[in-house]
Enzyme design. Structure first.
Site, PDB file in Angstrom:
ATOM      1  N   VAL A   1      -0.045 -12.077   9.207  1.00  0.00           N
ATOM      2  CA  VAL A   1      -1.287 -11.419   9.582  1.00  0.00           C
ATOM      3  C   VAL A   1      -1.571 -10.245   8.651  1.00  0.00           C
ATOM      4  O   VAL A   1      -0.670  -9.499   8.263  1.00  0.00           O
ATOM      5  CB  VAL A   1      -1.220 -10.953  11.057  1.00  0.00           C
ATOM      6  N   ASP A   2      -2.828 -10.127   8.259  1.00  0.00           N
ATOM      7  CA  ASP A   2      -3.275  -8.975   7.490  1.00  0.00           C
ATOM      8  C   ASP A   2      -3.321  -7.763   8.422  1.00  0.00           C
ATOM      9  O   ASP A   2      -3.332  -7.917   9.649  1.00  0.00           O
ATOM     10  CB  ASP A   2      -4.656  -9.280   6.905  1.00  0.00           C
ATOM     11  N   LYS A   3      -3.342  -6.560   7.844  1.00  0.00           N
ATOM     12  CA  LYS A   3      -3.383  -5.363   8.678  1.00  0.00           C
ATOM     13  C   LYS A   3      -4.806  -4.879   8.911  1.00  0.00           C
ATOM     14  O   LYS A   3      -5.308  -4.879  10.030  1.00  0.00           O
ATOM     15  CB  LYS A   3      -2.569  -4.229   8.044  1.00  0.00           C
ATOM     16  N   THR A   4      -5.481  -4.508   7.839  1.00  0.00           N
ATOM     17  CA  THR A   4      -6.776  -3.860   7.955  1.00  0.00           C
ATOM     18  C   THR A   4      -7.835  -4.816   8.493  1.00  0.00           C
ATOM     19  O   THR A   4      -8.078  -5.876   7.923  1.00  0.00           O
ATOM     20  CB  THR A   4      -7.233  -3.310   6.595  1.00  0.00           C
TER      21      THR A   4
ATOM     22  N   VAL B   1      -3.584 -15.299   9.497  1.00  0.00           N
ATOM     23  CA  VAL B   1      -4.749 -14.674  10.116  1.00  0.00           C
ATOM     24  C   VAL B   1      -5.274 -13.608   9.176  1.00  0.00           C
ATOM     25  O   VAL B   1      -4.527 -12.724   8.752  1.00  0.00           O
ATOM     26  CB  VAL B   1      -4.395 -14.028  11.474  1.00  0.00           C
TER      27      VAL B   1
END
Length: 619
Positions: free
Chosen positions: A298-301, A492
């Site tokens: 999963v990406d953070k921002t 994601v």
């Protein structure tokens, strides 16, 4: 008409059987077999023309064979029960497809358009992009578009699965097929008819429900060999035992109807349920793959965090000032700044009910901050280099170490306070991470953000592994390495930089896909609402669907095995075998229909507490 043809045949055949019992007429029993069996025979013939030996052929051979050995009741019973089972099967399958029909039924047909300032009702096909439509309280929004005037609450359940109406004001985006529950809106049409988000969802669900899972493809291939095998086995057994009725009974018992229907009915129900919950799954193959996901990258921002900086801390260094006074001075100075953090400070002040007036004179200083004249005082916001008196830097270093951007607020060269700004963790992220962990799924953060910031977010959420300061190709490499290690990976993300990894992952997940036709068309799973907990819900639904498929396969195989044993040991007749066979078909459909039960449970945090929750969860 189609319904009458289906149920009319069953009804007439059944009445003829009853009359035959009453009168003792064999002719009526033969007619009943013909009435119920002629459509089955036509279907079998059509299959033979394309060199396919179908289930229908097994029934026809058994029924005709029973007539030749003067077993008229068995012939009528087999054809009647098969026709009855087919009718019930269609009825229950139509019910499982109701999620799609509900969507189709929500598609609006007319709109109230404003032309020359006057409202008029027109068909949807008569609208063109740029038309302004009027939507009153209780009416359906007929187009995708942008609100140009008005305010109201819109029920978007058909698009996003959200149960709480969304507030819409000027410049808000709205979707065709949703309902205005309060207020009045004027909407500029952007997507009309087949170009609307609703139409694209309907198209995607139609394709997905018809798409075949790998297990279904295997079973169809299996049945092409299985059905001729049953016919050959029945022939051999009949010759060896010199018992025609036994051979015909084996034909009926061997019908793989429940086996063939077990997979598609589960897929239709699973994808239909997910569509109602605002989750679009691209097809049966992706449904099966989603059930196997054991790792989520999963990406953070914008995915785990809100994706925009917010004010997190206001601290006073000079006792002559209050927090509100420090924040007001800083916000007024920032009205002259175009820096992204300035908006966070101004918004933070306004959210506290503070008045933020524009300043007339300001001097942005590159890399340091801004100075501005505020009420005959020089107010500085930024680094210590803007101040004459150098304050103790320990607190700002501590805040920076927590992944926040700390800055001083100074008046006439002296520090009076500290502000901190950060991208905050999404309110629903902790619940989503916990739900994924509860399912035994490993979570890996892959972000281009600074290692320190990523580490703080990961620690707050309990993410299993962190990779920071990445380029897009680095995310792609991580996904490939996980796959090479035998993991089934879901990716994601919400940005262009995530595209390569999304394409490489076993399952690509797009969040907040409502209003994004590209996301709806390209993602393996599209979460229509921008709500992260929908991801574990979608993966859980996929697991339930695959589990249902396995149960149904077991039921079908067990039924055939039990009936076969009953025939060989004696006691199971042709009509009884067909009755049990049709009952097994209905059973697997009923089991699949359990997937249609609502299971989405989300914690709807009240709006009044959202700001507090964000503050508590800030990085």
């Amino acid at each position: 008409m189609k319904t009458w043809r289906t149920w009319g045949v069953v009804t007439v055949s059944g009445l003829l059987i009853i009359l035959s019992w009453i009168t003792g007429s064999d002719l009526l029993m033969i007619v009943a077999a013909v009435v119920a069996g002629w459509r089955i025979a036509v279907s079998a013939f059509r299959a033979l023309r394309i060199r396919t030996i179908s289930i229908d052929l097994l029934v026809v051979v058994a029924a005709v064979g029973a007539l030749f050995i003067n077993n008229y009741w068995e012939s009528a019973a087999v054809t009647f029960l098969f026709a009855l089972g087919g009718a019930l099967e269609k009825a229950t399958l139509n019910r499982t497809r109701r999620a799609l029909s509900d969507l189709v039924d929500t598609a609006p047909e007319t709109a109230t358009v404003l032309r020359d300032g006057e409202p008029g009702t027109v068909a949807i096909r008569e609208l063109v992009p740029g038309d302004v439509v009027l939507v009153r309280n209780g009416e359906q929004i007929p187009v995708d578009g942008r609100v140009v005037s008005g305010h109201g609450g819109v029920d978007e359940a058909t698009i996003t699965g959200e149960s709480v109406p969304a507030e819409k004001t000027e410049d808000s985006e709205v979707f065709a097929g949703t309902w205005l529950r309060s207020g009045v809106l004027q909407v500029e049409a952007v997507g009309i008819g087949p170009d609307s988000t609703l139409a694209k969802i309907i198209h995607r669900v139609e394709d997905a429900q018809d798409d075949k899972a790998r297990t279904q493809t295997f079973l169809e291939t299996f049945s092409r060999y299985y059905t001729p095998g049953v016919m050959l086995a029945a022939l051999v057994v009949g010759l060896l035992a010199r018992n025609v009725e036994l051979a015909l009974t084996l034909l009926v018992i061997g019908c793989p109807g429940a086996l063939v229907i077990s997979i598609p009915v589960s897929i239709v129900a699973g994808i239909g349920r997910s569509a109602r919950d605002g989750v679009l799954i691209k097809g049966g193959e992706y449904l099966e793959t989603s059930a196997q996901v054991d790792t989520v990258v999963v990406d953070k921002t914008g995915t785990l965090t809100d994706g925009r900086p917010e004010l997190t801390d206001v601290e006073v260094l000079d006792p002559n000032y209050t927090e509100d006074e420090v924040l007001t001075l800083a916000a007024r100075a920032e009205t002259a700044s175009e820096h992204p953090l300035a908006e966070a400070i101004i918004h933070g002040a306004e959210s506290r009910g503070l008045t933020v007036e524009m300043v007339g004179k300001a001097e942005p200083i590159a890399g340091q901050g801004i100075r501005a004249r505020v009420d005959d005082r020089t107010v500085a916001v930024g680094s210590a280099a803007l101040l004459r008196e150098i304050p103790d830097a320990s607190r700002t270093l501590e805040l920076n170490g927590q992944g926040r951007t700390a800055m001083y607020v100074g008046v006439d060269g002296r520090a009076i306070g500290i502000l901190a700004v950060a991208d905050t963790i999404r309110v629903d992220a902790p619940a989503a991470i916990k739900a994924l962990h509860d399912k035994g799924i490993r979570i890996i953060m892959a972000t281009g953000d600074a290692r320190r910031v990523a580490g703080n977010v990961a620690a707050e959420l309990g993410v299993d592994e962190v990779h920071a300061e990445l380029m897009p190709e680095d995310k792609l490499t991580i996904v490939r390495e996980l796959q090479a290690a035998g993991h089934t990976v879901a990716m994601v993300g919400d940005g262009v930089n995530d595209t390569p990894a999304l394409a490489q992952a076993d399952i690509g997940v797009a969040m907040g896909a409502a209003g994004s036709p590209a996301a709806i068309e390209t993602a393996d799973i599209a979460l229509m609402a921008d709500r992260l907990p929908r991801l574990p819900h979608a993966l859980g639904l996929a697991r339930r669907t695959v589990g249902t498929m396995r149960v149904n396969i077991a039921v079908a195989l067990l039924t055939v095995a039990v009936l076969l044993a009953g025939v060989l040991l004696g006691g199971v007749t042709m009509s009884l075998g067909m009755l049990v066979h049709e009952a097994s078909v209905l059973l697997v459909i009923a089991i699949a229909m359990l997937l249609l039960r609502p299971t989405l449970r989300e914690d709807e945090t009240p709006d009044a507490h959202r700001a507090e929750a964000r503050q508590a969860a800030s990085v």
